[in-house]
Each structure stands twice: as structure tokens, then as C-alpha cells.
Design a protein around this motif. Structure first.
Motif, PDB file in Angstrom:
ATOM      1  N   ALA A  41     -18.420   3.480  -1.209  1.00 49.65           N
ATOM      2  CA  ALA A  41     -16.896   3.298  -0.912  1.00 49.65           C
ATOM      3  C   ALA A  41     -16.696   2.299   0.260  1.00 49.65           C
ATOM      4  O   ALA A  41     -15.791   1.293  -0.105  1.00 49.65           O
ATOM      5  CB  ALA A  41     -16.596   4.832  -0.431  1.00 49.65           C
ATOM      6  N   ARG A  42     -17.470   2.025   1.270  1.00 48.66           N
ATOM      7  CA  ARG A  42     -17.330   1.070   2.151  1.00 48.66           C
ATOM      8  C   ARG A  42     -17.488  -0.328   1.430  1.00 48.66           C
ATOM      9  O   ARG A  42     -16.476  -1.388   1.733  1.00 48.66           O
ATOM     10  CB  ARG A  42     -18.366   1.096   3.549  1.00 48.66           C
ATOM     11  N   LEU A  43     -18.402  -0.347   0.695  1.00 44.96           N
ATOM     12  CA  LEU A  43     -18.819  -1.751  -0.072  1.00 44.96           C
ATOM     13  C   LEU A  43     -17.459  -1.949  -1.102  1.00 44.96           C
ATOM     14  O   LEU A  43     -16.997  -3.021  -1.108  1.00 44.96           O
ATOM     15  CB  LEU A  43     -19.768  -1.650  -0.891  1.00 44.96           C
ATOM     16  N   GLU A  44     -16.963  -1.071  -1.472  1.00 44.14           N
ATOM     17  CA  GLU A  44     -15.817  -1.377  -2.385  1.00 44.14           C
ATOM     18  C   GLU A  44     -14.586  -1.828  -1.691  1.00 44.14           C
ATOM     19  O   GLU A  44     -13.911  -2.732  -2.024  1.00 44.14           O
ATOM     20  CB  GLU A  44     -15.587   0.030  -3.101  1.00 44.14           C
ATOM     21  N   ILE A  45     -14.350  -1.189  -0.599  1.00 44.09           N
ATOM     22  CA  ILE A  45     -13.187  -1.603   0.107  1.00 44.09           C
ATOM     23  C   ILE A  45     -13.193  -2.691   0.986  1.00 44.09           C
ATOM     24  O   ILE A  45     -12.438  -3.755   1.058  1.00 44.09           O
ATOM     25  CB  ILE A  45     -12.822  -0.498   1.334  1.00 44.09           C
ATOM     26  N   THR A  46     -14.449  -3.094   1.314  1.00 42.26           N
ATOM     27  CA  THR A  46     -14.972  -4.550   1.769  1.00 42.26           C
ATOM     28  C   THR A  46     -14.847  -5.497   0.839  1.00 42.26           C
ATOM     29  O   THR A  46     -14.242  -6.558   1.226  1.00 42.26           O
ATOM     30  CB  THR A  46     -16.397  -4.528   2.376  1.00 42.26           C
ATOM     31  N   LEU A  47     -15.149  -5.189  -0.160  1.00 42.00           N
ATOM     32  CA  LEU A  47     -15.287  -6.333  -1.470  1.00 42.00           C
ATOM     33  C   LEU A  47     -13.988  -6.523  -2.177  1.00 42.00           C
ATOM     34  O   LEU A  47     -13.633  -7.500  -2.551  1.00 42.00           O
ATOM     35  CB  LEU A  47     -16.334  -6.181  -2.342  1.00 42.00           C
ATOM     36  N   ASN A  48     -13.304  -5.339  -2.329  1.00 39.87           N
ATOM     37  CA  ASN A  48     -11.909  -5.520  -3.018  1.00 39.87           C
ATOM     38  C   ASN A  48     -10.767  -5.872  -1.992  1.00 39.87           C
ATOM     39  O   ASN A  48     -10.638  -5.201  -0.914  1.00 39.87           O
ATOM     40  CB  ASN A  48     -11.552  -4.194  -3.773  1.00 39.87           C
ATOM     41  N   GLU A  49     -10.196  -7.026  -2.327  1.00 38.77           N
ATOM     42  CA  GLU A  49      -9.169  -7.455  -1.281  1.00 38.77           C
ATOM     43  C   GLU A  49      -7.947  -6.665  -1.330  1.00 38.77           C
ATOM     44  O   GLU A  49      -7.146  -6.729  -0.521  1.00 38.77           O
ATOM     45  CB  GLU A  49      -8.895  -9.038  -1.526  1.00 38.77           C
ATOM     46  N   HIS A  50      -7.618  -6.266  -2.748  1.00 38.17           N
ATOM     47  CA  HIS A  50      -6.440  -5.574  -2.684  1.00 38.17           C
ATOM     48  C   HIS A  50      -6.565  -4.183  -3.205  1.00 38.17           C
ATOM     49  O   HIS A  50      -6.286  -3.906  -4.419  1.00 38.17           O
ATOM     50  CB  HIS A  50      -5.241  -6.276  -3.524  1.00 38.17           C
ATOM     51  N   PRO A  51      -6.808  -3.260  -2.451  1.00 46.55           N
ATOM     52  CA  PRO A  51      -7.160  -1.941  -3.053  1.00 46.55           C
ATOM     53  C   PRO A  51      -6.081  -1.185  -3.505  1.00 46.55           C
ATOM     54  O   PRO A  51      -5.999  -0.390  -4.375  1.00 46.55           O
ATOM     55  CB  PRO A  51      -8.017  -1.136  -2.060  1.00 46.55           C
ATOM     56  N   GLU A  52      -4.631  -1.461  -2.902  1.00 48.02           N
ATOM     57  CA  GLU A  52      -3.447  -1.147  -3.252  1.00 48.02           C
ATOM     58  C   GLU A  52      -3.004  -1.255  -4.615  1.00 48.02           C
ATOM     59  O   GLU A  52      -2.090  -0.534  -5.145  1.00 48.02           O
ATOM     60  CB  GLU A  52      -2.363  -1.492  -2.199  1.00 48.02           C
ATOM     61  N   GLU A  53      -3.461  -2.188  -5.121  1.00 47.03           N
ATOM     62  CA  GLU A  53      -3.262  -2.337  -6.865  1.00 47.03           C
ATOM     63  C   GLU A  53      -3.756  -1.347  -7.560  1.00 47.03           C
ATOM     64  O   GLU A  53      -3.185  -1.002  -8.692  1.00 47.03           O
ATOM     65  CB  GLU A  53      -3.714  -3.662  -7.268  1.00 47.03           C
ATOM     66  N   GLU A  54      -5.131  -0.848  -7.086  1.00 48.90           N
ATOM     67  CA  GLU A  54      -5.704   0.254  -8.038  1.00 48.90           C
ATOM     68  C   GLU A  54      -5.538   1.649  -7.728  1.00 48.90           C
ATOM     69  O   GLU A  54      -5.654   2.628  -8.509  1.00 48.90           O
ATOM     70  CB  GLU A  54      -7.284   0.151  -7.729  1.00 48.90           C
ATOM     71  N   MET A  55      -4.943   1.849  -6.254  1.00 51.64           N
ATOM     72  CA  MET A  55      -4.720   3.246  -6.005  1.00 51.64           C
ATOM     73  C   MET A  55      -3.708   3.247  -4.711  1.00 51.64           C
ATOM     74  O   MET A  55      -3.037   2.175  -4.309  1.00 51.64           O
ATOM     75  CB  MET A  55      -5.847   3.922  -5.186  1.00 51.64           C
ATOM     76  N   GLU A  56      -3.134   4.421  -4.786  1.00 52.29           N
ATOM     77  CA  GLU A  56      -1.920   4.396  -3.462  1.00 52.29           C
ATOM     78  C   GLU A  56      -2.418   4.512  -2.191  1.00 52.29           C
ATOM     79  O   GLU A  56      -3.531   5.322  -1.968  1.00 52.29           O
ATOM     80  CB  GLU A  56      -1.254   5.994  -3.859  1.00 52.29           C
ATOM     81  N   VAL A  57      -2.039   3.437  -1.328  1.00 54.77           N
ATOM     82  CA  VAL A  57      -2.688   3.376   0.082  1.00 54.77           C
ATOM     83  C   VAL A  57      -1.538   3.981   0.841  1.00 54.77           C
ATOM     84  O   VAL A  57      -0.513   3.226   0.916  1.00 54.77           O
ATOM     85  CB  VAL A  57      -3.230   2.009   0.222  1.00 54.77           C
TER      86      VAL A  57
END
Length: 107
Positions: free
Chosen positions: A88-104
Motif C-alpha cells: 500500500a505504501r508503494l502504491e501511494i508513493t508511485l501513484n501521483e493522483h490516488p484521488e482519481e481512483e478512490m475517495e480521499v
């Protein structure tokens, strides 16, 4: 009579654990984002494993077998959340825009 009670308890615990694990597999295909998939897998993995190991311990012929089951489940309970957290930390680090995929939720 005691054997039947033990058999019924073992069957019920095993079926409940297997149902939860099958539910987790179905959730892997239903969710689209990697963090949602990991959440479904890691949460049900722990409870499903607990129920299956409890069923196996009820049906174990020897005390050493029960100790081995408990040690294996303890090892999996330690390593599974750690691996999920690192992924999960790797995904958050590599994905620049996680708000496009999920609700933040912003504080």
C-alpha cells in the motif's frame, strides 16, 4: 456422541472459513483499484485463516500438530499485514493522483 459434536464443529468452522476465503477471491475480481483489492484480501485472510486453523485444531490427533498449526497461523498473521502495508505504501508513493481512483478524505 462426542465424535459427532467434534465433527459438526469442525465442519461448521471449516465451511465458514472457506466461505470467507471464497468471498475474498470474488472481491479480488470485483474491485478495480489495488488498495481496495488489498483491503478485501488482507481483512478476510486473517479471519478465514483463524476459522480454518480452529477447525483443523479441533480435528488434530496430537498436541504437537496443534502447536504447529498455531505457529503457522501466527507467522501468517505477522507477515500478511506487513506485506499489505508495504504494498500500500508503494502504491501511494508511485501513484501521483490516488484521488482519481478512490475517495480521499482531506483534513
Amino acid at each position: 456422541m462426542l465424535e459427532w459434536i467434534r465433527f459438526i464443529l469442525t465442519a461448521v468452522l471449516m465451511l465458514m472459513g472457506l466461505f470467507l476465503m471464497v468471498t475474498s477471491v470474488i472481491a479480488q475480481f470485483r474491485f478495480h483499484y489495488v488498495l481496495n483489492r488489498m483491503h478485501a484480501a488482507s481483512m478476510i485472510d486473517s479471519l478465514g485463516l483463524l476459522l480454518v486453523v480452529a477447525a483443523l485444531c479441533l480435528n488434530a490427533p496430537d498436541g504437537w500438530v496443534i502447536v504447529k498449526f498455531i505457529l503457522v497461523s501466527f507467522f501468517l498473521w505477522i507477515t500478511s499485514p506487513t506485506a499489505s502495508h508495504l504494498i500500500a505504501r508503494l502504491e501511494i508513493t508511485l501513484n501521483e493522483h490516488p484521488e482519481e481512483e478512490m475517495e480521499v478524505i482531506q483534513k
